[in-house]
Enzyme design. Structure first.
Site, PDB file in Angstrom:
ATOM      1  N   ALA A   1       0.025  -5.937  12.230  1.00 20.37           N
ATOM      2  CA  ALA A   1       0.718  -5.367  13.383  1.00 20.37           C
ATOM      3  C   ALA A   1       2.147  -5.892  13.387  1.00 20.37           C
ATOM      4  CB  ALA A   1       0.002  -5.783  14.659  1.00 20.37           C
TER       5      ALA A   1
ATOM      6  N   GLY B   1      -3.803  -6.295  10.851  1.00 18.99           N
ATOM      7  CA  GLY B   1      -4.071  -4.866  10.998  1.00 18.99           C
ATOM      8  C   GLY B   1      -4.125  -4.136   9.662  1.00 18.99           C
TER       9      GLY B   1
ATOM     10  N   GLU C   1      -7.476  -4.590   8.359  1.00 19.89           N
ATOM     11  CA  GLU C   1      -8.378  -3.801   9.215  1.00 19.89           C
ATOM     12  C   GLU C   1      -8.304  -2.311   8.862  1.00 19.89           C
ATOM     13  OE1 GLU C   1      -6.566  -5.782  12.600  1.00 19.89           O
ATOM     14  OE2 GLU C   1      -8.533  -6.447  13.264  1.00 19.89           O
TER      15      GLU C   1
ATOM     16  N   GLU D   1      -4.319 -13.755  12.076  1.00 19.70           N
ATOM     17  CA  GLU D   1      -3.914 -13.710  13.493  1.00 19.70           C
ATOM     18  C   GLU D   1      -3.948 -15.072  14.165  1.00 19.70           C
ATOM     19  OE1 GLU D   1      -5.886 -11.513  12.028  1.00 19.70           O
ATOM     20  OE2 GLU D   1      -5.331  -9.491  12.640  1.00 19.70           O
TER      21      GLU D   1
HETATM   22  N1  CAA Z   1       5.558  -7.670  11.627  1.00 23.50           N
HETATM   23  C1  CAA Z   1       6.902  -7.513  11.637  1.00 23.50           C
HETATM   24  N2  CAA Z   1       7.703  -7.855  10.600  1.00 23.50           N
HETATM   25  C2  CAA Z   1       7.090  -8.368   9.509  1.00 23.50           C
HETATM   26  C3  CAA Z   1       5.717  -8.555   9.424  1.00 23.50           C
HETATM   27  C4  CAA Z   1       4.916  -8.180  10.552  1.00 23.50           C
HETATM   28  N3  CAA Z   1       3.587  -8.272  10.562  1.00 23.50           N
HETATM   29  N4  CAA Z   1       5.408  -9.100   8.235  1.00 23.50           N
HETATM   30  C5  CAA Z   1       6.577  -9.242   7.588  1.00 23.50           C
HETATM   31  N5  CAA Z   1       7.602  -8.794   8.343  1.00 23.50           N
HETATM   32  C6  CAA Z   1       9.018  -8.783   8.016  1.00 23.50           C
HETATM   33  C7  CAA Z   1       9.613 -10.179   8.051  1.00 23.50           C
HETATM   34  O1  CAA Z   1       9.938 -10.542   9.357  1.00 23.50           O
HETATM   35  C8  CAA Z   1      10.824 -10.000   7.150  1.00 23.50           C
HETATM   36  O2  CAA Z   1      11.821  -9.351   7.876  1.00 23.50           O
HETATM   37  P1  CAA Z   1      13.389  -9.834   7.693  1.00 23.50           P
HETATM   38  O3  CAA Z   1      13.686  -9.547   6.235  1.00 23.50           O
HETATM   39  O4  CAA Z   1      14.115  -8.948   8.653  1.00 23.50           O
HETATM   40  O5  CAA Z   1      13.402 -11.287   8.016  1.00 23.50           O
HETATM   41  C9  CAA Z   1      10.321  -9.008   6.101  1.00 23.50           C
HETATM   42  O6  CAA Z   1       9.194  -8.339   6.681  1.00 23.50           O
HETATM   43  C10 CAA Z   1       9.856  -9.666   4.817  1.00 23.50           C
HETATM   44  O7  CAA Z   1       8.893 -10.649   5.159  1.00 23.50           O
HETATM   45  P2  CAA Z   1       8.993 -12.202   4.675  1.00 23.50           P
HETATM   46  O8  CAA Z   1      10.422 -12.585   4.502  1.00 23.50           O
HETATM   47  O9  CAA Z   1       8.168 -13.005   5.617  1.00 23.50           O
HETATM   48  O10 CAA Z   1       8.311 -12.077   3.253  1.00 23.50           O
HETATM   49  P3  CAA Z   1       7.482 -13.217   2.499  1.00 23.50           P
HETATM   50  O11 CAA Z   1       7.265 -12.698   1.120  1.00 23.50           O
HETATM   51  O12 CAA Z   1       8.124 -14.548   2.645  1.00 23.50           O
HETATM   52  O13 CAA Z   1       6.078 -13.273   3.258  1.00 23.50           O
HETATM   53  C11 CAA Z   1       4.129 -12.349   4.300  1.00 23.50           C
HETATM   54  C12 CAA Z   1       5.249 -12.124   3.266  1.00 23.50           C
HETATM   55  C13 CAA Z   1       3.189 -13.450   3.823  1.00 23.50           C
HETATM   56  C14 CAA Z   1       3.379 -11.018   4.414  1.00 23.50           C
HETATM   57  C15 CAA Z   1       4.739 -12.761   5.666  1.00 23.50           C
HETATM   58  O14 CAA Z   1       5.769 -11.814   5.982  1.00 23.50           O
HETATM   59  C16 CAA Z   1       3.769 -12.788   6.800  1.00 23.50           C
HETATM   60  O15 CAA Z   1       3.045 -13.752   6.942  1.00 23.50           O
HETATM   61  N6  CAA Z   1       3.774 -11.726   7.653  1.00 23.50           N
HETATM   62  C17 CAA Z   1       2.952 -11.704   8.837  1.00 23.50           C
HETATM   63  C18 CAA Z   1       1.502 -11.436   8.525  1.00 23.50           C
HETATM   64  C19 CAA Z   1       0.660 -11.469   9.780  1.00 23.50           C
HETATM   65  O16 CAA Z   1       0.596 -12.464  10.487  1.00 23.50           O
HETATM   66  N7  CAA Z   1      -0.034 -10.335  10.068  1.00 23.50           N
HETATM   67  C20 CAA Z   1      -0.897 -10.235  11.221  1.00 23.50           C
HETATM   68  C21 CAA Z   1      -0.163  -9.620  12.381  1.00 23.50           C
HETATM   69  S1  CAA Z   1      -1.143  -9.601  13.882  1.00 23.50           S
HETATM   70  C22 CAA Z   1      -2.203  -8.273  13.711  1.00 23.50           C
HETATM   71  O17 CAA Z   1      -2.210  -7.594  12.714  1.00 23.50           O
HETATM   72  C23 CAA Z   1      -3.110  -8.029  14.883  1.00 23.50           C
HETATM   73  C24 CAA Z   1      -4.122  -6.965  14.671  1.00 23.50           C
HETATM   74  O18 CAA Z   1      -5.256  -7.242  14.324  1.00 23.50           O
HETATM   75  C25 CAA Z   1      -3.824  -5.571  14.911  1.00 23.50           C
END
Ligand code: CAA
Length: 260
Positions: free
Chosen positions: A66, A111, A114, A134
């Protein structure tokens, strides 16, 4: 129909739906989830589509979850609406007539994992990573992760993934039965299309009802699930496809199914 956050392409009876928000690693915000629902509904009624592929644009991510920046301001009620929105769309994917194959090209987190689990089967690139991270954000999965993951991989492995929030490799996802096949990244879409073509060569009504029997049956107790199967088995005998399929076998030729 054109979408802001999705690409939709139909060729050779295969619809490919690509999540296309590469700047945020294809993260799911409410408009993207709504578009996914609209696209899948539209595809579900198309007779020229027999299989759907879901994938992500770019090489890095299928869906990184998400959209965290948009969730930052959610109220409790907005969070509830967001969870119900996603859950509704994923239930629709499970219930739509065409099989849906996830071609997982990178991170499938939160998500994203999922969405992958709502697909009928998954092919993953060897670079893909899966997880329900999460708890790192102080929240829990909201698109069915706490429910579909234990059903797919068993209770204890699901708890390990959801409670630690750690990611696993594509190979590990294969070992625990989360994905069907792992292939080199460059071969991902071809591998997914190969499976799609195999399914397309089979009896269309049988494919559709077999998906229904399995997805609906898994929500029932065994007795009711088998009763559902028996009804769908019997219904299959009223189709032209079963006449053609059985005649072709007995006449030692390839069947020419019409999906009727
Ligand atoms: N939402 C919004 N933006 C996101 C994102 C997310 N879930 N995941 C990555 N991005 C963005 C980052 O903020 C970054 O943006 P900027 O370049 O503007 O800073 C860009 O994408 C690239 O990401 P990273 O620089 O973090 O890339 P990385 O290679 O260092 O890491 C990653 C990749 C491991 C996927 C890391 O981005 C990450 O941990 N993302 C979040 C994953 C997460 O926690 N997902 C669960 C969300 S909650 C959910 O999904 C609830 C549900 O059940 C519905």
């Amino acid at each position: 129909m054109a979408y802001e956050n999705l690409l939709v392409d139909v060729s050779e009876r295969i619809a490919t739906v690509t999540f296309n928000r590469p700047k945020s690693l294809n993260a799911l915000n409410p408009p993207t989830v709504r578009e996914l629902g609209t696209a899948m509904e539209e595809i579900s009624s198309r007779e020229d589509v027999g299989v759907v592929l879901l994938t992500g644009s770019g090489e890095k991510a299928f869906i990184a979850g998400a959209d965290i920046s948009e969730m930052k301001a959610f109220t409790t009620m907005q969070a509830l609406d967001f969870a119900l929105l996603g859950q509704g769309v994923l239930s629709f994917i499970e219930r739509m007539p065409q099989p849906v194959i996830g071609a997982i090209n990178g991170f499938a987190l939160g998500g994203g994992c999922e969405v992958a689990m709502a697909c009928d089967l998954l092919v993953a690139s060897d670079t893909a990573r899966f997880g329900q991270p999460e708890v790192n954000l102080g929240i829990i999965p909201g698109y069915g992760g706490t429910q579909r993951l234990p059903r797919l991989v068993g209770r204890n492995l699901a708890k390990e993934l959801v409670l630690t929030g750690e990611m696993i490799s594509a190979q590990r996802a294969y070992e625990i039965g989360l994905v069907n096949k792992v292939v080199p990244a460059a071969e991902l879409m071809n591998a997914a299309r190969e499976i799609a073509k195999k399914i397309l060569s089979r009896g269309p009504v049988a494919v559709r009802t077999a998906k229904m029997a399995m997805n609906r049956g898994l929500d029932l107790d065994l007795g009711n699930a088998c009763a559902l199967e028996a009804s769908l088995f019997a219904a299959g005998f009223s189709t032209a496809d079963r006449q053609e399929g059985i005649a072709a076998f007995l006449e030692k030729r390839k069947p020419a199914f019409t999906g009727r």
